[in-house]
Design an enzyme around this catalytic site. Sequence first.
Site, mmCIF file in Angstrom:
data_model
loop_
_atom_site.group_PDB
_atom_site.id
_atom_site.type_symbol
_atom_site.label_atom_id
_atom_site.label_comp_id
_atom_site.label_asym_id
_atom_site.label_seq_id
_atom_site.Cartn_x
_atom_site.Cartn_y
_atom_site.Cartn_z
ATOM 1 N N ASP A 1 6.282 0.608 -9.537
ATOM 2 C CA ASP A 1 6.221 1.493 -8.137
ATOM 3 C C ASP A 1 4.002 2.219 -8.482
ATOM 4 O O ASP A 1 4.196 2.527 -9.384
ATOM 5 C CB ASP A 1 6.907 2.548 -7.850
ATOM 6 C CG ASP A 1 7.174 3.531 -7.259
ATOM 7 O OD1 ASP A 1 6.549 2.705 -5.636
ATOM 8 O OD2 ASP A 1 6.391 4.936 -7.110
ATOM 9 N N GLU B 1 3.681 -3.157 -6.605
ATOM 10 C CA GLU B 1 3.689 -2.771 -5.301
ATOM 11 C C GLU B 1 2.260 -2.533 -5.769
ATOM 12 O O GLU B 1 1.911 -1.228 -5.612
ATOM 13 C CB GLU B 1 4.305 -1.792 -5.896
ATOM 14 C CG GLU B 1 4.663 -1.145 -4.023
ATOM 15 C CD GLU B 1 4.156 0.279 -4.292
ATOM 16 O OE1 GLU B 1 4.148 0.660 -2.726
ATOM 17 O OE2 GLU B 1 4.081 0.923 -4.901
HETATM 18 C C1 GLC Z 1 1.035 4.571 -0.548
HETATM 19 C C2 GLC Z 1 1.527 3.537 -1.513
HETATM 20 C C3 GLC Z 1 2.272 2.032 -0.579
HETATM 21 C C4 GLC Z 1 3.058 3.062 0.566
HETATM 22 C C5 GLC Z 1 2.560 4.449 0.609
HETATM 23 C C6 GLC Z 1 3.577 5.339 0.973
HETATM 24 O O1 GLC Z 1 -0.132 3.865 -0.730
HETATM 25 O O2 GLC Z 1 0.708 2.302 -2.139
HETATM 26 O O3 GLC Z 1 3.470 1.209 -0.979
HETATM 27 O O4 GLC Z 1 3.389 2.350 1.519
HETATM 28 O O5 GLC Z 1 1.868 4.549 -0.134
HETATM 29 O O6 GLC Z 1 2.951 5.297 2.265
HETATM 30 C C1 GLC Z 2 5.561 3.879 -3.826
HETATM 31 C C2 GLC Z 2 7.123 3.560 -2.506
HETATM 32 C C3 GLC Z 2 7.032 5.371 -1.750
HETATM 33 C C4 GLC Z 2 6.845 6.248 -2.523
HETATM 34 C C5 GLC Z 2 5.635 6.084 -3.100
HETATM 35 C C6 GLC Z 2 5.387 7.082 -3.846
HETATM 36 O O1 GLC Z 2 4.699 3.327 -2.580
HETATM 37 O O2 GLC Z 2 6.932 2.700 -2.214
HETATM 38 O O3 GLC Z 2 8.069 5.224 -0.761
HETATM 39 O O4 GLC Z 2 6.362 6.928 -1.825
HETATM 40 O O5 GLC Z 2 5.679 4.763 -4.361
HETATM 41 O O6 GLC Z 2 6.264 6.905 -4.852
#
Ligand code: GLC
Ligand code: GLC
Length: 659
Positions: free
Chosen positions: A299, A341
């Site tokens: 994450d 991610e």
């Molecule tokens: C960050 C994460 C992305 C997520 C966003 C939460 O940019 O990298 O995955 O969509 O936070 O909105």
């Molecule tokens: C990632 C997750 C998102 C979350 C963020 C902080 O982007 O996908 O849902 O808010 O990380 O953990």
Amino acid sequence: MTGPNDEGRITDVAFEAQLSLQRILPRLESVWQAETDTQLQREFLNRLHLHWPDLFAILLQLYGTRYDFFYHIEQILLTAAQALRDRPEPLQELDRQRINDTTWFQSQELTGGALYVDLFSENLGRLREHIDYFKNLGLTYLHLMPLFAVRPGDNDGGYAISNYRSVDPRLGTIEDLRLLADDLRKVGISLVLDFVFNHTSEDHDWAQQAQSGVREYQQFYHIFPDRQWPDEYEKTLREIFPTVRRGNFTWHDGMHAWVWTTFNSFQWDLNYRNPAVFRAMAEEMLFIANTGVEVLRLDAVAFIWKKLGTGCENLPEAHLLIQAFNLMTRISAPALAFLSEAIVHPDEVIKYISPKECQISYNPTLMALLWESLATRHVSLLVRTLSHRYRLPTGTVWVNYLRCHDDVGWTFDDADAAAIGINGYDHRRFLNDFYTGQYPGSFARGVPFQHNTITGDMRISGTLASLAGLEQAIEKDDETLKELAIRRILLLHGITLSIGGIPLIYLGEEWGVLNDYDFVKDPAKAGDTRWVHRPKMKWEFLDDLDDRIRSSRGSIRNRIYRSLQRMIGLRKSMAAFYGAQMELFDPDNEHVLGFVRSHAGSRVVVMANFTEEPCIVSGNHLRTAGLGRFFRDAITSEELPTSEDLQLEAYQILWLQRI
Ligand code: GLC
Ligand code: GLC
């Protein structure tokens, strides 16, 4: 061989790695003392000898200037040994298999699903009752959204973890998780969980110790007594959740200090400049792996290393850290693969993808551009982007998705857009207008997420079906619009199922779940529009999928579900869909995406019409491109000779096999 003034400076890293290992190995003996079976210890030593030189080199680069470096590497190796020692036997067996099959995730037989346990089935125990549902749909990969213990109240959908070793009691126990993982593995479904390692919740034990003044734990986070450093950092940082709070730091009354919080104010960023943090999180990671997880979703990978004067995203040290975590898994849990991610610029997304770093990656650019093509009815930006951004290093694969639990952000490259005469800034505004339904004639029902009033930046929340027009069509009770929306949904699935990589379905999508606006009634969710596309599963809807209930035949839910289920089944049977190798071809029609998939002597030509108008592709053109003379479309079973032009109906996708 040293010169006069270079005592202590390392000139031969490989040699020092060996020397350190020799010194540390006797101290690892204690771990194996109670072990009667020496096979595991032998395997450990083999893998350690294989991977230690690389791991040592990285740790040296990140932490070599610390006076206590040697203490930390010893702790890190103890962690690795102990984790393997604790690894359940069936997982050790899986390790042995996967060492010889490192690219198992390339198979076209894989199809993924993702869900929130509480919203899908209340708890882990009851989730086990739905394994048949996953099997019937054809899933072989199941991502459960974070299910560990979290802070009370808002917990960012599970991403504010207060304990990585206990399951949220509302969902069950670690034992329930293990049982579920076992049951899934027995039917060929790989469990996927998050490794939320950029931050912990403010009430994690480490954060609590920091708050009560324990300096050792204060060093686990980025804590500043005044604004001096935060202000310096802010000069080059962006804001991820600008509607939550301005800036990236949160004032803590108790400590009388500022804490680095990239996301919500209760999510404290960890300080990986401290090797104790790496070791502690590696221990948590291997604990999670030992519950039976086969893919770990890393994450928020982009944010894990901070450096003054930079955006503190995608820094080289972030890559080194992930490689170090990867090496820990090669030693102690080799069955595990990493899914990155990184929802960032496509130039950066690709840098996380390698067998040494993350073998699997979300494909946010494809996701964004499929929506872009639906809005514009033109595939030019999609094609331009795919033409130089789809290819991956050998042994790695994309996860292709349409929606997930997060928002849609327009992460295409402005230079790609400029190359075909599109202004990136204006185009994002258009897309935001389109997907929030503001743009005249838009079919979409999205909701703004994190609108930054200063930069104008915005992302979009909404379910696949609502963004694709089904919500509006149902509301208008217009049969033509419903038909078009269903076709858009199936078109998009048809692409993620065929373009190369693991297709990932956010569950609910399989029967066209619509936005649920009731999230605003829950104070812990009201401030975050992403909850609009995270509705609770309504099991009674499944009656609609049941062919034995006659009146339901032909219902929208039934049609989406059956069509998707059929395409998943077809995908599995089509060897050409293996891996992620994809060649574009030009169907000579600006509304039609065309690509070829081939593997092991089998080939499929895919064409997809992104408009509500029928489109013609010249048969002559296909023939002269050497694609074939007679095709059968796997989806409709229709036979199509290229002696005639091919007509694609509104939003039709063809999977053409040569006959
Ligand atoms: C960050 C994460 C992305 C997520 C966003 C939460 O940019 O990298 O995955 O969509 O936070 O909105
Ligand atoms: C990632 C997750 C998102 C979350 C963020 C902080 O982007 O996908 O849902 O808010 O990380 O953990």
